[in-house]
Design a protein around this motif. Structure first.
Motif, mmCIF file in Angstrom:
data_model
loop_
_atom_site.group_PDB
_atom_site.id
_atom_site.type_symbol
_atom_site.label_atom_id
_atom_site.label_comp_id
_atom_site.label_asym_id
_atom_site.label_seq_id
_atom_site.Cartn_x
_atom_site.Cartn_y
_atom_site.Cartn_z
ATOM 1 N N GLY A 13 0.768 -1.247 0.000
ATOM 2 C CA GLY A 13 0.000 0.000 0.000
ATOM 3 C C GLY A 13 0.791 1.285 0.000
ATOM 4 N N ILE A 14 2.024 1.262 -0.540
ATOM 5 C CA ILE A 14 2.727 2.546 -0.703
ATOM 6 C C ILE A 14 2.322 3.157 -2.039
ATOM 7 N N ALA A 15 1.866 4.407 -2.006
ATOM 8 C CA ALA A 15 1.582 5.142 -3.241
ATOM 9 C C ALA A 15 2.626 6.246 -3.421
ATOM 10 N N ARG A 43 2.075 2.004 -14.079
ATOM 11 C CA ARG A 43 2.128 3.454 -13.880
ATOM 12 C C ARG A 43 2.701 3.804 -12.499
ATOM 13 N N MET A 44 2.360 2.994 -11.511
ATOM 14 C CA MET A 44 2.806 3.275 -10.138
ATOM 15 C C MET A 44 4.216 2.747 -9.855
ATOM 16 N N GLU A 45 4.679 1.795 -10.679
ATOM 17 C CA GLU A 45 5.956 1.126 -10.391
ATOM 18 C C GLU A 45 7.116 2.086 -10.126
ATOM 19 N N ASP A 64 -1.909 -6.198 -7.661
ATOM 20 C CA ASP A 64 -3.236 -5.570 -7.601
ATOM 21 C C ASP A 64 -4.115 -6.564 -6.858
ATOM 22 N N VAL A 65 -4.644 -6.170 -5.717
ATOM 23 C CA VAL A 65 -5.364 -7.129 -4.862
ATOM 24 C C VAL A 65 -6.738 -7.524 -5.413
ATOM 25 N N THR A 66 -7.144 -6.949 -6.540
ATOM 26 C CA THR A 66 -8.391 -7.417 -7.162
ATOM 27 C C THR A 66 -8.127 -8.618 -8.076
ATOM 28 N N ALA A 164 -16.931 -0.442 4.793
ATOM 29 C CA ALA A 164 -15.793 -1.311 4.463
ATOM 30 C C ALA A 164 -14.867 -1.464 5.673
ATOM 31 N N LYS A 165 -14.663 -0.387 6.431
ATOM 32 C CA LYS A 165 -13.773 -0.473 7.605
ATOM 33 C C LYS A 165 -14.418 -1.313 8.718
ATOM 34 N N ALA A 166 -15.752 -1.248 8.834
ATOM 35 C CA ALA A 166 -16.430 -2.117 9.811
ATOM 36 C C ALA A 166 -16.216 -3.579 9.416
ATOM 37 N N ALA A 191 -6.261 4.641 12.746
ATOM 38 C CA ALA A 191 -5.448 5.867 12.723
ATOM 39 C C ALA A 191 -6.321 7.110 12.623
ATOM 40 N N GLY A 192 -5.881 8.170 13.259
ATOM 41 C CA GLY A 192 -6.514 9.474 13.063
ATOM 42 C C GLY A 192 -6.230 9.955 11.650
ATOM 43 N N PRO A 193 -6.929 11.018 11.186
ATOM 44 C CA PRO A 193 -6.737 11.467 9.817
ATOM 45 C C PRO A 193 -5.318 11.926 9.500
ATOM 46 N N VAL A 194 -4.847 11.494 8.332
ATOM 47 C CA VAL A 194 -3.514 11.851 7.851
ATOM 48 C C VAL A 194 -3.686 12.321 6.408
ATOM 49 N N ASN A 195 -2.990 13.375 6.036
ATOM 50 C CA ASN A 195 -3.158 13.962 4.704
ATOM 51 C C ASN A 195 -2.452 13.113 3.631
ATOM 52 N N GLY A 204 -14.578 17.056 2.307
ATOM 53 C CA GLY A 204 -14.503 17.680 3.631
ATOM 54 C C GLY A 204 -13.365 17.135 4.485
ATOM 55 N N PHE A 205 -12.368 16.516 3.825
ATOM 56 C CA PHE A 205 -11.286 15.904 4.606
ATOM 57 C C PHE A 205 -10.513 16.923 5.446
ATOM 58 N N THR A 206 -10.324 18.129 4.913
ATOM 59 C CA THR A 206 -9.593 19.151 5.677
ATOM 60 C C THR A 206 -10.309 19.439 6.994
HETATM 61 P P1 NAP Z 1 -2.583 6.028 0.138
HETATM 62 O O1 NAP Z 1 -1.230 6.557 0.284
HETATM 63 O O2 NAP Z 1 -3.375 6.508 -1.035
HETATM 64 O O3 NAP Z 1 -2.543 4.437 0.173
HETATM 65 C C1 NAP Z 1 -3.603 3.622 -0.274
HETATM 66 C C2 NAP Z 1 -2.971 2.509 -1.046
HETATM 67 O O4 NAP Z 1 -3.950 1.533 -1.473
HETATM 68 C C3 NAP Z 1 -2.288 3.018 -2.306
HETATM 69 O O5 NAP Z 1 -0.976 2.535 -2.341
HETATM 70 C C4 NAP Z 1 -3.137 2.426 -3.405
HETATM 71 O O6 NAP Z 1 -2.426 2.216 -4.590
HETATM 72 C C5 NAP Z 1 -3.526 1.119 -2.758
HETATM 73 N N1 NAP Z 1 -4.525 0.412 -3.539
HETATM 74 C C6 NAP Z 1 -5.743 0.838 -3.947
HETATM 75 N N2 NAP Z 1 -6.337 -0.099 -4.695
HETATM 76 C C7 NAP Z 1 -5.473 -1.147 -4.763
HETATM 77 C C8 NAP Z 1 -5.515 -2.422 -5.389
HETATM 78 N N3 NAP Z 1 -6.540 -2.828 -6.134
HETATM 79 N N4 NAP Z 1 -4.444 -3.255 -5.247
HETATM 80 C C9 NAP Z 1 -3.370 -2.864 -4.538
HETATM 81 N N5 NAP Z 1 -3.269 -1.678 -3.925
HETATM 82 C C10 NAP Z 1 -4.317 -0.825 -4.033
HETATM 83 O O7 NAP Z 1 -3.474 6.394 1.422
HETATM 84 P P2 NAP Z 1 -3.299 6.054 2.986
HETATM 85 O O8 NAP Z 1 -4.097 7.094 3.679
HETATM 86 O O9 NAP Z 1 -1.888 5.831 3.318
HETATM 87 O O10 NAP Z 1 -4.131 4.698 3.103
HETATM 88 C C11 NAP Z 1 -3.590 3.505 3.651
HETATM 89 C C12 NAP Z 1 -4.608 2.832 4.549
HETATM 90 O O11 NAP Z 1 -4.786 3.615 5.718
HETATM 91 C C13 NAP Z 1 -5.991 2.682 3.930
HETATM 92 O O12 NAP Z 1 -6.558 1.457 4.340
HETATM 93 C C14 NAP Z 1 -6.755 3.832 4.556
HETATM 94 O O13 NAP Z 1 -8.160 3.648 4.562
HETATM 95 C C15 NAP Z 1 -6.170 3.782 5.955
HETATM 96 N N6 NAP Z 1 -6.382 4.965 6.780
HETATM 97 C C16 NAP Z 1 -6.069 6.194 6.315
HETATM 98 C C17 NAP Z 1 -6.298 7.305 7.118
HETATM 99 C C18 NAP Z 1 -5.983 8.687 6.605
HETATM 100 O O14 NAP Z 1 -6.494 9.656 7.175
HETATM 101 N N7 NAP Z 1 -5.148 8.832 5.604
HETATM 102 C C19 NAP Z 1 -6.820 7.154 8.411
HETATM 103 C C20 NAP Z 1 -7.118 5.876 8.864
HETATM 104 C C21 NAP Z 1 -6.893 4.784 8.036
HETATM 105 P P3 NAP Z 1 -2.446 3.392 -5.742
HETATM 106 O O15 NAP Z 1 -2.251 4.705 -5.108
HETATM 107 O O16 NAP Z 1 -1.347 2.983 -6.627
HETATM 108 O O17 NAP Z 1 -3.807 3.326 -6.365
#
Ligand code: NAP
Length: 258
Positions: A13-15, A43-45, A64-66, A164-166, A191-195, A204-206
């Motif tokens: 899950g690193i983007a 594209r993401m590689e 790709d987890v799908t 989905a989170k539930a 986790a609390g909100p992270v940008n 409304g994420f901000t």
């Molecule tokens: P992020 O950097 O955008 O990470 C989400 C990752 O999921 C991305 O690497 C994305 O890949 C990947 N992803 C999406 N569809 C995918 C698929 N089909 N196969 C493989 N990978 C896939 O955002 P993040 O905030 O760090 O999110 C990470 C986790 O933390 C998520 O579960 C999120 O719900 C959770 N979380 C986030 C927050 C917050 O405020 N940010 C708070 C609590 C929990 P691509 O970018 O390449 O599509």
């Protein structure tokens, strides 16, 4: 500092550099773990490898987890790289269509619901299933995923992702119940909100970021470094008695009433 010396782990899950998974990767690398990563597609590689290549010894492959065949191929290759053993799996993946992260939950389409639940919840079961023989071969291990408060309370615009989170938190409990006999622990970090990129897709994420900083007991936002340190703890033997739990890294926000 907690050590992960000698431990082998996968982080999904690193983007980009703001990703929670990247904060976890840096903390786990600093603690001495040997790591493998995924990227979503061609594209993401280069974007993902630009980061992971800075960590000596890291392996980065498509997943790709799908797609079942990609999950199979990913775990096969990583398994060979780690001599058939794995100590931990970090699942930090979620997705929902942008139109489902605004407006009303009642308007969610069947396709949007299925997509969000598949990528954000089922993928934990799908990847843990493939990690299982490797974790068993290591004599046990730790699986963790990322959740959010919207799993338990209705958070404006979080909508289908809250559902989905539930489901994800329930998956954690059922997986923990299944795998405890193999000394495999499964937990969620709420986790609390992270940008991040994904978070910015929520309408409304901000406002969520500001509210978390204003109303949490610690009166501030949390950082990906803090999530990383909790992930290190969950991967370490220091958390050997903890499974099936949701641990809050949210500056205390979830404990507050009116
Ligand atoms: P992020 O950097 O955008 O990470 C989400 C990752 O999921 C991305 O690497 C994305 O890949 C990947 N992803 C999406 N569809 C995918 C698929 N089909 N196969 C493989 N990978 C896939 O955002 P993040 O905030 O760090 O999110 C990470 C986790 O933390 C998520 O579960 C999120 O719900 C959770 N979380 C986030 C927050 C917050 O405020 N940010 C708070 C609590 C929990 P691509 O970018 O390449 O599509």
């Amino acid at each position: 500092m907690t050590s992960l010396q000698g431990k082998r782990g996968i982080i999904l899950g690193i983007a980009n550099k703001n990703s929670i998974a990247w904060g976890i990767a840096q903390a786990m690398h600093a603690a001495g773990a040997q790591l493998a990563f995924n990227f979503l597609n061609e594209r993401m590689e280069p974007k993902v490898k630009k980061l992971t290549d800075t960590l000596p010894g890291a392996m980065t492959l498509a997943c790709d987890v799908t797609k079942d065949e990609e999950i199979d191929a990913f775990f096969k290759q990583v398994g060979e790289h780690f001599d058939g053993q794995l100590d931990f799996l970090v699942h930090s993946i979620a997705f929902a269509n942008r139109e489902d992260l605004e407006g009303r939950f009642v308007d969610t389409s069947r396709a949007g619901f299925n997509l969000a639940l598949e990528i954000s919840a089922y993928s934990l079961a799908a990847t843990t299933q493939r990690a299982l023989p490797l974790l068993q071969a290591a004599g046990g291990g730790s699986v963790m995923t990322m959740s959010y408060y919207g799993a338990e309370k209705a958070v404006s615009a979080y909508n289908v992702m809250g559902v989905a989170k539930a489901a994800l938190e329930a998956c954690v409990r059922y997986l923990a119940a299944d795998l405890g006999v193999d000394n495999i622990r499964v937990n969620a970090i709420s986790a609390g909100p992270v940008n991040t990129l994904s978070a910015r897709g929520i309408r409304g994420f901000t406002g969520m970021l500001n509210e978390a900083a204003e109303k949490s007991p610690l009166r501030r936002r949390i950082t990906t470094e803090e999530i990383g340190q909790t992930a290190v703890f969950l991967a370490s033997d220091g958390s050997s008695g903890i499974t099936g739990e949701t641990l809050y890294v949210d500056a205390g926000y979830n404990i507050m009433g009116v």
